[in-house]
Motif scaffolding. Sequence first.
Motif, PDB file in Angstrom:
ATOM      1  N   GLY A 263       0.591  -1.186   0.038  1.00 43.10           N
ATOM      2  CA  GLY A 263      -0.004   0.052  -0.079  1.00 43.10           C
ATOM      3  C   GLY A 263       0.817   1.313   0.007  1.00 43.10           C
ATOM      4  O   GLY A 263       1.865   1.185  -0.250  1.00 43.10           O
ATOM      5  N   PRO A 264       0.239   2.418   0.391  1.00 40.03           N
ATOM      6  CA  PRO A 264       0.906   3.839   0.224  1.00 40.03           C
ATOM      7  C   PRO A 264       1.908   3.842   1.454  1.00 40.03           C
ATOM      8  O   PRO A 264       1.725   3.121   2.579  1.00 40.03           O
ATOM      9  N   ALA A 265       2.868   4.696   1.059  1.00 35.36           N
ATOM     10  CA  ALA A 265       3.956   4.880   2.119  1.00 35.36           C
ATOM     11  C   ALA A 265       4.396   6.311   1.695  1.00 35.36           C
ATOM     12  O   ALA A 265       4.283   6.687   0.623  1.00 35.36           O
ATOM     13  N   THR A 266       5.345   6.778   2.652  1.00 30.42           N
ATOM     14  CA  THR A 266       6.005   7.975   2.197  1.00 30.42           C
ATOM     15  C   THR A 266       7.687   7.833   2.709  1.00 30.42           C
ATOM     16  O   THR A 266       7.856   7.331   3.559  1.00 30.42           O
ATOM     17  N   VAL A 267       8.372   8.211   1.930  1.00 30.56           N
ATOM     18  CA  VAL A 267       9.812   8.052   1.960  1.00 30.56           C
ATOM     19  C   VAL A 267      10.247   9.449   2.272  1.00 30.56           C
ATOM     20  O   VAL A 267      10.162  10.240   1.172  1.00 30.56           O
TER      21      VAL A 267
ATOM     22  N   PRO B 171       5.861  10.315  -2.011  1.00 29.14           N
ATOM     23  CA  PRO B 171       4.714   9.272  -1.730  1.00 29.14           C
ATOM     24  C   PRO B 171       4.915   8.182  -2.892  1.00 29.14           C
ATOM     25  O   PRO B 171       5.438   8.384  -3.979  1.00 29.14           O
ATOM     26  N   VAL B 172       5.033   7.013  -2.315  1.00 29.32           N
ATOM     27  CA  VAL B 172       5.255   5.694  -3.244  1.00 29.32           C
ATOM     28  C   VAL B 172       4.354   4.660  -2.804  1.00 29.32           C
ATOM     29  O   VAL B 172       3.392   4.613  -1.486  1.00 29.32           O
ATOM     30  N   GLU B 173       4.148   3.597  -3.341  1.00 29.94           N
ATOM     31  CA  GLU B 173       3.459   2.515  -3.230  1.00 29.94           C
ATOM     32  C   GLU B 173       4.571   1.398  -2.680  1.00 29.94           C
ATOM     33  O   GLU B 173       5.580   1.205  -3.297  1.00 29.94           O
ATOM     34  N   VAL B 174       4.337   0.392  -1.759  1.00 23.65           N
ATOM     35  CA  VAL B 174       5.354  -0.361  -1.408  1.00 23.65           C
ATOM     36  C   VAL B 174       4.857  -1.698  -1.170  1.00 23.65           C
ATOM     37  O   VAL B 174       3.629  -1.937  -0.954  1.00 23.65           O
ATOM     38  N   ARG B 175       5.603  -2.783  -1.135  1.00 22.71           N
ATOM     39  CA  ARG B 175       5.534  -3.967  -0.726  1.00 22.71           C
ATOM     40  C   ARG B 175       6.421  -4.543  -0.002  1.00 22.71           C
ATOM     41  O   ARG B 175       7.524  -4.644  -0.456  1.00 22.71           O
ATOM     42  N   LEU B 176       5.902  -4.930   1.395  1.00 28.80           N
ATOM     43  CA  LEU B 176       6.940  -5.251   2.307  1.00 28.80           C
ATOM     44  C   LEU B 176       6.585  -6.318   3.011  1.00 28.80           C
ATOM     45  O   LEU B 176       5.358  -7.001   3.171  1.00 28.80           O
TER      46      LEU B 176
ATOM     47  N   THR C 243       9.772  -0.380  -3.496  1.00 34.53           N
ATOM     48  CA  THR C 243       8.798   0.377  -3.890  1.00 34.53           C
ATOM     49  C   THR C 243       8.182   0.381  -5.413  1.00 34.53           C
ATOM     50  O   THR C 243       9.309  -0.343  -6.084  1.00 34.53           O
ATOM     51  N   THR C 244       7.378   0.970  -5.690  1.00 37.60           N
ATOM     52  CA  THR C 244       6.974   1.018  -7.209  1.00 37.60           C
ATOM     53  C   THR C 244       8.082   1.981  -7.605  1.00 37.60           C
ATOM     54  O   THR C 244       8.451   2.721  -7.074  1.00 37.60           O
ATOM     55  N   PRO C 245       7.908   1.991  -9.252  1.00 37.91           N
ATOM     56  CA  PRO C 245       9.002   3.013  -9.630  1.00 37.91           C
ATOM     57  C   PRO C 245       8.652   4.332  -9.545  1.00 37.91           C
ATOM     58  O   PRO C 245       7.592   4.852  -9.306  1.00 37.91           O
ATOM     59  N   ASP C 246       9.775   5.015  -9.037  1.00 40.69           N
ATOM     60  CA  ASP C 246       9.887   6.596  -8.891  1.00 40.69           C
ATOM     61  C   ASP C 246      11.038   7.235  -9.338  1.00 40.69           C
ATOM     62  O   ASP C 246      12.290   6.831  -8.673  1.00 40.69           O
TER      63      ASP C 246
END
Length: 95
Positions: A9-13, A21-26, A43-46
Amino acid sequence: MADEEEYRGPATVRVGEADLPVEVRLSAHFEPLEGRFRWAGRTTPDQVLRERVSGGLREATLTIPGSEKQKVRLSEPDPWGGVRLSGIGKPPWFQ
């Protein structure tokens, strides 16, 4: 344990003064010999994050909505533009 071992889901780096703001899978696992959790994912591509990591950035903070920020280690971008994240201790999505 009631907390899920995975988060998508969403996250902030936070890198320097920038919040990305990124989407992550952890996912997390408990290391019984160490007595603590290790967690990692991508993360998804950023574009901005990829450029910073390619330029040598290796540490940041990660915030998942509703949770406290955590220190995170950054690794080289993957071929698709995502960045590997890893951390030690309570996973950031655990309440």
